[in-house]
Scaffold this active site. Structure first.
Site, PDB file in Angstrom:
ATOM      1  CG  ASP A   1      42.355  29.682  19.993  1.00 12.68           C
ATOM      2  OD1 ASP A   1      42.682  28.793  20.700  1.00 12.68           O
ATOM      3  OD2 ASP A   1      41.001  29.992  20.291  1.00 12.68           O
TER       4      ASP A   1
ATOM      5  N   GLY B   1      38.452  26.303  28.663  1.00 12.22           N
ATOM      6  CA  GLY B   1      38.066  26.817  29.668  1.00 12.22           C
ATOM      7  C   GLY B   1      37.687  28.430  29.750  1.00 12.22           C
ATOM      8  CB  ALA B   2      39.629  31.161  28.331  1.00 12.32           C
TER       9      ALA B   2
ATOM     10  N   GLY C   1      26.869  19.620  15.795  1.00 12.44           N
ATOM     11  CA  GLY C   1      27.207  20.726  14.718  1.00 12.44           C
ATOM     12  C   GLY C   1      25.832  21.180  14.263  1.00 12.44           C
TER      13      GLY C   1
ATOM     14  N   GLY D   1      22.231  19.837  15.313  1.00 10.52           N
ATOM     15  CA  GLY D   1      21.677  20.612  16.494  1.00 10.52           C
ATOM     16  C   GLY D   1      22.251  19.691  17.748  1.00 10.52           C
TER      17      GLY D   1
ATOM     18  CG  ASP E   1      36.360  30.644  12.490  1.00  6.27           C
ATOM     19  OD1 ASP E   1      36.344  29.443  12.715  1.00  6.27           O
ATOM     20  OD2 ASP E   1      37.238  31.370  12.816  1.00  6.27           O
TER      21      ASP E   1
ATOM     22  CG  ASP F   1      34.763  26.046  23.850  1.00  3.20           C
ATOM     23  OD1 ASP F   1      34.513  24.801  24.208  1.00  3.20           O
ATOM     24  OD2 ASP F   1      35.855  26.329  23.282  1.00  3.20           O
TER      25      ASP F   1
END
Length: 283
Positions: free
Chosen positions: A2, A30-31, A203, A206, A228, A234
């Protein structure tokens, strides 16, 4: 990887703005979800690919340091995947993903199925080619795993994938893109025609859970001041997968995931913001 620029206001087309800060943070859906699940208390193995560049070395190291089994992580010639992310003063973000090595994950390799054997949950995303996602979903189904799919980036989902998915985890924008319904409850109902369970994340509002044969349930977000929001979804998905793997009922799993996400948005970055199990339980 990123590549994150922090600004007061996201620039419009043709506009140049002054940034406040730049960070280079290991990421990838995925990570990120693998790290979130590992930090939330699960034993996690990761299937995917990185390039033979410096980013690839750092991405692999980040997974290892987070306790993720990387024996299924390939290194291929070329660049690793990157995401260009802009975060504004309110903590909202916009993202451009460039797949790089992720584009090579078109199928399972010999040995990948061994990592799936005995897994309680298989958690999938769409930043790799659809053929590889379908192959993994089929393997997960045949081996008895509960298969969860985060349909991001949003794109049409083939029937051969949906028939192997137990839980679909879109955010409200992805749910709208998949169904044509901006209203989350209508989108939820439409998605339940294809899969047994759906969680639509909303978001700060909920999440909305639905399963065939029962009324929808809303679980509120934990109210915090975000710094942030990158990686919050994820974090939520990884923590939710852990809670379900532990046998928690859906509502309890959603509350657990909401606490994890609330902790993550109070820190910068994606993988760097994800809380440990002790932090989630204490919170």
């Amino acid at each position: 990887m990123d590549l994150v620029a922090y600004v007061d206001t996201v620039p419009a087309s043709g506009e140049t703005v002054q940034g406040r800060q730049f960070r280079q943070i290991p990421g990838g859906k995925g990570a990120n979800q693998a790290i979130a699940a590992a930090r939330a208390g699960a034993d996690v193995a990761f299937l995917g690919a990185v390039g033979d560049d410096a980013f690839g070395v750092q991405l692999r190291t980040t997974l290892v340091d987070s306790g993720v089994d990387v024996s299924g992580l390939r290194t291929v010639a070329g660049a690793s995947g990157v995401a260009h992310i802009v975060v504004d003063a309110a903590g909202s973000n916009s993202i451009i993903v460039i797949p790089g090595a992720n584009g090579t994950v078109t199928a399972l390799r010999e040995g990948d199925t061994r990592l799936l054997d005995g897994a309680r949950v298989l958690l999938l995303q769409l930043e790799t080619p659809m053929s590889g996602v379908v192959a993994a979903a089929r393997a997960g189904r045949s081996l008895g795993a509960t298969t969860m799919l985060t349909p991001a980036p949003a794109r049409p989902l083939p029937a051969e994938l949906l028939e192997c998915v137990d839980v679909l985890l879109p955010n409200q924008h992805e749910a709208a893109a998949l169904t044509g319904h901006d209203d989350p409850e209508r989108a939820l109902a439409a998605l339940l025609e294809s899969v047994p369970e759906v969680v639509v994340t909303l978001g700060g509002d909920g999440s909305l859970y639905g399963a065939r044969g029962r009324d929808p349930v809303r679980v509120p977000a934990v109210r915090v001041e975000p710094v942030d929001t990158t990686g919050a979804g994820d974090t939520f998905c990884g923590a939710f997968a852990v809670a379900r793997a532990e046998g928690r009922d859906p509502e309890e799993a959603l509350r657990f995931a909401a606490r994890a996400a609330a902790l993550s948005v109070q820190r910068h970055g994606a993988s760097t913001s994800m809380p440990t199990r002790a932090e989630i339980d204490a919170f």
